[in-house]
Design a protein around this motif. Structure first.
Motif, mmCIF file in Angstrom:
data_model
loop_
_atom_site.group_PDB
_atom_site.id
_atom_site.type_symbol
_atom_site.label_atom_id
_atom_site.label_comp_id
_atom_site.label_asym_id
_atom_site.label_seq_id
_atom_site.Cartn_x
_atom_site.Cartn_y
_atom_site.Cartn_z
ATOM 1 N N GLY A 142 0.672 -1.741 0.291
ATOM 2 C CA GLY A 142 -0.153 0.105 0.146
ATOM 3 C C GLY A 142 1.153 1.033 0.227
ATOM 4 N N ILE A 143 -0.030 3.035 -0.111
ATOM 5 C CA ILE A 143 0.698 3.820 -0.265
ATOM 6 C C ILE A 143 0.983 4.119 0.837
ATOM 7 C CG2 ILE A 143 0.861 5.857 -0.588
ATOM 8 C CD1 ILE A 143 -1.056 5.569 -2.619
ATOM 9 N N SER A 144 1.855 4.081 1.867
ATOM 10 C CA SER A 144 2.540 4.430 2.632
ATOM 11 C C SER A 144 2.352 6.285 3.576
ATOM 12 C CB SER A 144 4.304 3.909 3.358
ATOM 13 O OG SER A 144 4.716 4.835 4.601
ATOM 14 N N SER A 145 1.826 6.239 4.634
ATOM 15 C CA SER A 145 1.792 7.224 4.992
ATOM 16 C C SER A 145 3.242 8.269 5.291
ATOM 17 C CB SER A 145 1.312 6.885 6.451
ATOM 18 O OG SER A 145 2.285 6.946 7.730
ATOM 19 N N GLY A 146 3.729 7.644 5.264
ATOM 20 C CA GLY A 146 5.466 8.620 5.081
ATOM 21 C C GLY A 146 5.398 8.757 3.999
ATOM 22 N N LEU A 147 4.762 8.962 3.102
ATOM 23 C CA LEU A 147 4.986 8.880 1.560
ATOM 24 C C LEU A 147 3.562 9.710 1.345
ATOM 25 C CD1 LEU A 147 6.866 5.903 -0.770
ATOM 26 C CD2 LEU A 147 7.516 7.809 0.699
ATOM 27 N N ILE A 222 4.622 18.725 11.085
ATOM 28 C CA ILE A 222 3.881 17.828 11.765
ATOM 29 C C ILE A 222 1.709 17.371 10.691
ATOM 30 C CG2 ILE A 222 2.399 16.562 13.803
ATOM 31 C CD1 ILE A 222 4.494 18.083 15.169
ATOM 32 N N VAL A 223 1.965 16.153 10.701
ATOM 33 C CA VAL A 223 1.145 15.987 9.598
ATOM 34 C C VAL A 223 0.152 15.041 10.275
ATOM 35 C CG1 VAL A 223 -0.053 15.509 7.119
ATOM 36 C CG2 VAL A 223 1.894 16.338 7.144
ATOM 37 N N SER A 224 -1.057 15.825 10.958
ATOM 38 C CA SER A 224 -2.407 15.014 11.676
ATOM 39 C C SER A 224 -3.429 14.851 10.661
ATOM 40 C CB SER A 224 -2.498 15.747 12.819
ATOM 41 O OG SER A 224 -1.388 15.788 13.565
ATOM 42 N N ASN A 225 -3.944 13.612 10.395
ATOM 43 C CA ASN A 225 -5.211 13.010 10.509
ATOM 44 C C ASN A 225 -4.439 13.123 8.527
ATOM 45 O OD1 ASN A 225 -6.291 12.481 11.724
ATOM 46 N ND2 ASN A 225 -6.793 14.031 12.782
ATOM 47 N N SER A 228 -6.958 12.898 5.255
ATOM 48 C CA SER A 228 -8.456 13.047 5.042
ATOM 49 C C SER A 228 -8.994 14.737 5.656
ATOM 50 C CB SER A 228 -8.604 12.517 6.335
ATOM 51 O OG SER A 228 -8.250 12.744 7.984
ATOM 52 N N PRO A 229 -10.114 14.612 4.871
ATOM 53 C CA PRO A 229 -10.226 15.540 5.356
ATOM 54 C C PRO A 229 -10.561 16.449 6.636
ATOM 55 C CG PRO A 229 -12.539 14.123 4.245
ATOM 56 C CD PRO A 229 -11.044 13.727 5.218
ATOM 57 N N LEU A 230 -9.728 16.047 7.627
ATOM 58 C CA LEU A 230 -9.729 16.685 9.215
ATOM 59 C C LEU A 230 -8.073 16.652 9.004
ATOM 60 C CD1 LEU A 230 -10.901 14.082 11.580
ATOM 61 C CD2 LEU A 230 -11.856 16.135 10.805
ATOM 62 N N GLN A 231 -7.068 16.544 8.128
ATOM 63 C CA GLN A 231 -5.758 17.288 8.085
ATOM 64 C C GLN A 231 -5.797 18.277 8.946
ATOM 65 O OE1 GLN A 231 -3.385 15.682 4.666
ATOM 66 N NE2 GLN A 231 -2.970 17.535 4.637
ATOM 67 N N GLN A 232 -4.243 18.191 9.257
ATOM 68 C CA GLN A 232 -4.171 19.422 9.444
ATOM 69 C C GLN A 232 -1.849 19.454 9.695
ATOM 70 O OE1 GLN A 232 -5.412 20.932 13.399
ATOM 71 N NE2 GLN A 232 -6.581 19.844 13.935
ATOM 72 N N VAL A 233 -1.614 20.667 9.552
ATOM 73 C CA VAL A 233 -0.316 20.855 9.287
ATOM 74 C C VAL A 233 -0.181 21.360 10.196
ATOM 75 C CG1 VAL A 233 1.852 20.731 8.331
ATOM 76 C CG2 VAL A 233 -0.973 19.874 6.863
ATOM 77 N N ASP A 246 -0.094 18.127 22.701
ATOM 78 C CA ASP A 246 -1.708 18.344 22.877
ATOM 79 C C ASP A 246 -1.498 18.183 21.444
ATOM 80 O OD1 ASP A 246 -2.769 18.063 25.254
ATOM 81 O OD2 ASP A 246 -2.838 20.462 24.851
ATOM 82 N N VAL A 247 -0.475 17.375 19.613
ATOM 83 C CA VAL A 247 -0.993 17.587 18.855
ATOM 84 C C VAL A 247 -2.051 16.280 18.590
ATOM 85 C CG1 VAL A 247 0.275 16.428 16.465
ATOM 86 C CG2 VAL A 247 1.541 18.460 18.825
ATOM 87 N N PRO A 248 -2.566 16.484 17.568
ATOM 88 C CA PRO A 248 -3.762 16.154 17.198
ATOM 89 C C PRO A 248 -3.026 14.516 16.785
ATOM 90 C CG PRO A 248 -4.380 17.487 16.261
ATOM 91 C CD PRO A 248 -3.111 17.844 17.179
ATOM 92 N N THR A 249 -3.475 13.002 16.557
ATOM 93 C CA THR A 249 -2.641 11.681 15.881
ATOM 94 C C THR A 249 -3.589 11.320 14.895
ATOM 95 O OG1 THR A 249 -3.149 10.523 17.988
ATOM 96 C CG2 THR A 249 -0.932 11.927 17.774
ATOM 97 N N PRO A 250 -3.422 9.823 15.313
ATOM 98 C CA PRO A 250 -1.812 9.745 13.823
ATOM 99 C C PRO A 250 -1.332 11.445 13.036
ATOM 100 C CG PRO A 250 -3.671 9.220 13.008
ATOM 101 C CD PRO A 250 -4.550 9.822 13.599
ATOM 102 N N ALA A 251 -0.057 10.895 13.401
ATOM 103 C CA ALA A 251 0.636 11.901 12.557
ATOM 104 C C ALA A 251 1.986 11.089 12.427
ATOM 105 C CB ALA A 251 0.829 13.165 13.878
#
Length: 278
Positions: A142-147, A222-225, A228-233, A246-251
């Motif tokens: 699969g496509i890794s989240s790290g990429l 730091i890329v959280s979620n 996804s529509p909830l992605q935050q950077v 309080d950094v949102p996870t997964p990240a």
């Protein structure tokens, strides 16, 4: 081998053509370990999509998109096996035994894992258990989240102007400790460091990288979620990362100059987030 692709191009409803594509047979009594990719369900591979439609049992992780589970046949049994840090989670040995048990009952068992099964996804452990039990299995990358997760944040893991190497690591060992890792060697290994499951220990990690000689002003993103529509950077520096809370996870955490390209490459905004498939 790829002649069936010609039947897809130019047709309306071309996803229907996948039903007659010459994919490998998902045999009863076997297990497929499939990477679902990060966040957006559209990032799963065609072979993974094929497996979803054939499976009798889907054993899925916490980070698998609900839209992918909705693509399973009505008769498919869906079993949650999510593992989240700091929360009650199924034991890895129990998950492996589940896969073996379902396969021995003659089921087509799909182990659906976020990202890639072999990139800090314990796919190797599960495949080894299947081998020892004599259960046939297939690995579907699969496509890794790290990429992929960083790509959705406009961060290229390599760029000719900044780095010709990158190191991927998990933020702790199997005991949950960061100390056994060779941080001076990691610090020297590559200009860019991509870290999975590192938020909990980010302050300690940042301090160790600084002690090993990394620049306090070095960029950290730091890329959280991710995807996804909830992605935050969150963008910061290595020195300031020590005090983050309080950094949102997964990240996914990336240290190094590549996040400087975000102003140009940050495409996942507005309408791009409106589709359920990203």
């Amino acid at each position: 081998m790829f002649g069936w692709l010609k039947s897809i191009v130019g047709k309306k409803g071309h996803f229907a053509a996948l039903d007659t594509a010459d994919f490998p047979t998902f045999k009863p009594g076997s297990v497929w370990l499939v990477g679902a990719g990060p966040g957006a369900p559209g990032l799963i591979s065609l072979l993974g999509y094929h497996a979803i439609g054939q499976a009798d049992v889907v054993v899925y992780d916490a980070l698998v998109a609900t839209q992918l589970l909705a693509l399973t046949p009505a008769k498919t049994l869906k079993v949650f096996a999510g593992k989240r840090g700091g929360k009650p989670s199924p034991k890895q040995a129990d998950i492996s035994l589940q896969l073996i048990d379902w396969a021995r009952q003659g089921k087509r068992v799909l182990r659906l894992k976020g990202g890639d099964p072999f990139m800090f996804g314990r796919g190797g452990e599960e495949a080894s258990a299947l081998f020892e039990a004599g259960v046939p299995f297939r690995i579907v990358p699969g496509i890794s989240s790290g990429l992929g997760g960083l790509a959705y944040a406009g961060i290229p893991v390599t760029h000719r102007e900044t780095n010709q190497s990158v190191i991927f690591l998990t933020g702790h060992d199997e005991t949950g400790d960061v100390s056994p890792l060779d941080w001076p060697a990691i610090s020297r290994a590559a200009p860019v460091i991509v870290m999975f499951m590192a938020v909990k220990h980010l302050g300690t990690i940042a301090a160790k990288l600084l002690a090993a000689g990394r620049d306090p002003a070095e960029r950290v993103a730091i890329v959280s979620n991710a995807a996804s529509p909830l992605q935050q950077v969150l963008e910061t520096t290595l020195a300031d990362a020590i005090g983050l809370q309080d950094v949102p996870t997964p990240a996914i955490v990336v240290v190094g100059p590549v996040s400087a390209y975000r102003p140009v490459l940050d495409w996942y905004t507005g309408a791009a987030r409106e589709s359920a498939f990203g």
